[in-house]
Scaffold this motif. Structure first.
Motif, PDB file in Angstrom:
ATOM      1  N   MET A 229     -19.953 -17.205 -80.963  1.00 64.64           N
ATOM      2  CA  MET A 229     -20.030 -17.602 -82.361  1.00 64.64           C
ATOM      3  C   MET A 229     -19.897 -19.120 -82.453  1.00 64.64           C
ATOM      4  SD  MET A 229     -18.011 -14.496 -84.356  1.00 64.64           S
ATOM      5  CE  MET A 229     -16.820 -15.568 -84.960  1.00 64.64           C
ATOM      6  N   LYS A 230     -20.592 -19.681 -83.406  1.00 63.85           N
ATOM      7  CA  LYS A 230     -20.520 -21.125 -83.615  1.00 63.85           C
ATOM      8  C   LYS A 230     -19.213 -21.491 -84.300  1.00 63.85           C
ATOM      9  CE  LYS A 230     -25.449 -21.900 -83.984  1.00 63.85           C
ATOM     10  NZ  LYS A 230     -26.515 -22.454 -84.817  1.00 63.85           N
ATOM     11  N   GLU A 231     -18.706 -22.644 -83.999  1.00 64.61           N
ATOM     12  CA  GLU A 231     -17.477 -23.118 -84.614  1.00 64.61           C
ATOM     13  C   GLU A 231     -17.772 -23.859 -85.906  1.00 64.61           C
ATOM     14  OE1 GLU A 231     -14.990 -25.308 -81.971  1.00 64.61           O
ATOM     15  OE2 GLU A 231     -15.366 -23.952 -80.309  1.00 64.61           O
ATOM     16  N   LYS A 232     -16.810 -23.813 -86.825  1.00 59.85           N
ATOM     17  CA  LYS A 232     -16.818 -24.569 -88.088  1.00 59.85           C
ATOM     18  C   LYS A 232     -17.934 -24.192 -89.049  1.00 59.85           C
ATOM     19  CE  LYS A 232     -14.519 -28.479 -85.994  1.00 59.85           C
ATOM     20  NZ  LYS A 232     -14.535 -29.886 -85.724  1.00 59.85           N
ATOM     21  N   ILE A 233     -18.455 -22.948 -88.961  1.00 58.69           N
ATOM     22  CA  ILE A 233     -19.459 -22.512 -89.935  1.00 58.69           C
ATOM     23  C   ILE A 233     -18.954 -21.359 -90.794  1.00 58.69           C
ATOM     24  CG2 ILE A 233     -21.396 -23.259 -88.504  1.00 58.69           C
ATOM     25  CD1 ILE A 233     -21.900 -20.248 -87.941  1.00 58.69           C
ATOM     26  N   HIS A 234     -17.802 -20.795 -90.416  1.00 61.49           N
ATOM     27  CA  HIS A 234     -17.275 -19.641 -91.123  1.00 61.49           C
ATOM     28  C   HIS A 234     -16.340 -20.073 -92.247  1.00 61.49           C
ATOM     29  CE1 HIS A 234     -19.067 -17.048 -88.157  1.00 61.49           C
ATOM     30  NE2 HIS A 234     -18.554 -17.817 -87.209  1.00 61.49           N
ATOM     31  N   PRO A 235     -16.323 -19.335 -93.366  1.00 58.52           N
ATOM     32  CA  PRO A 235     -15.434 -19.692 -94.484  1.00 58.52           C
ATOM     33  C   PRO A 235     -13.971 -19.445 -94.129  1.00 58.52           C
ATOM     34  CG  PRO A 235     -16.568 -17.642 -94.943  1.00 58.52           C
ATOM     35  CD  PRO A 235     -17.148 -18.176 -93.677  1.00 58.52           C
ATOM     36  N   ASN A 236     -13.088 -20.082 -94.874  1.00 58.74           N
ATOM     37  CA  ASN A 236     -11.659 -19.941 -94.689  1.00 58.74           C
ATOM     38  C   ASN A 236     -11.226 -18.535 -95.104  1.00 58.74           C
ATOM     39  OD1 ASN A 236      -8.973 -20.456 -94.281  1.00 58.74           O
ATOM     40  ND2 ASN A 236      -8.700 -21.506 -96.227  1.00 58.74           N
ATOM     41  N   TYR A 237     -10.505 -17.851 -94.246  1.00 62.89           N
ATOM     42  CA  TYR A 237     -10.045 -16.481 -94.476  1.00 62.89           C
ATOM     43  C   TYR A 237      -8.543 -16.527 -94.637  1.00 62.89           C
ATOM     44  CZ  TYR A 237     -10.175 -11.395 -93.757  1.00 62.89           C
ATOM     45  OH  TYR A 237     -10.089 -10.047 -93.912  1.00 62.89           O
TER      46      TYR A 237
ATOM     47  N   THR B 272     -12.133 -14.384 -98.510  1.00 61.64           N
ATOM     48  CA  THR B 272     -12.718 -15.710 -98.346  1.00 61.64           C
ATOM     49  C   THR B 272     -12.862 -16.412 -99.690  1.00 61.64           C
ATOM     50  OG1 THR B 272     -14.935 -14.780 -98.458  1.00 61.64           O
ATOM     51  CG2 THR B 272     -13.996 -15.075 -96.276  1.00 61.64           C
TER      52      THR B 272
END
Length: 67
Positions: free
Chosen positions: A1-9, A27
């Motif tokens: 998985m790519k880093e820094k593309i997912h929303p804050n959970y 999120t």
């Protein structure tokens, strides 16, 4: 998985219109999420059916298909 593309959970409280409070994670922004219906008041889980009748739809249907 790519880093820094997912929303804050983060953890949040889910508050239903019936007053039930459920702790879960989301999120969405904020610490509180408002719900219209939850497992404490949903007819499937409670076994009680609520008919929300707007503009007499049920009566109109029964009148139209009455035999």
């Amino acid at each position: 998985m790519k880093e820094k593309i997912h929303p804050n959970y983060h953890p949040a409280d889910f508050v239903c219109a019936c007053g039930a409070r459920i702790k879960n994670a989301t999120t969405k922004q904020g610490d509180e999420v408002k719900l219209d219906i939850c497992s404490a008041c949903h007819p499937f889980f409670t076994g009680k059916q609520k008919i929300v009748d707007t503009a007499g739809r049920v009566e109109k249907f029964n009148k139209r298909y009455k035999k």
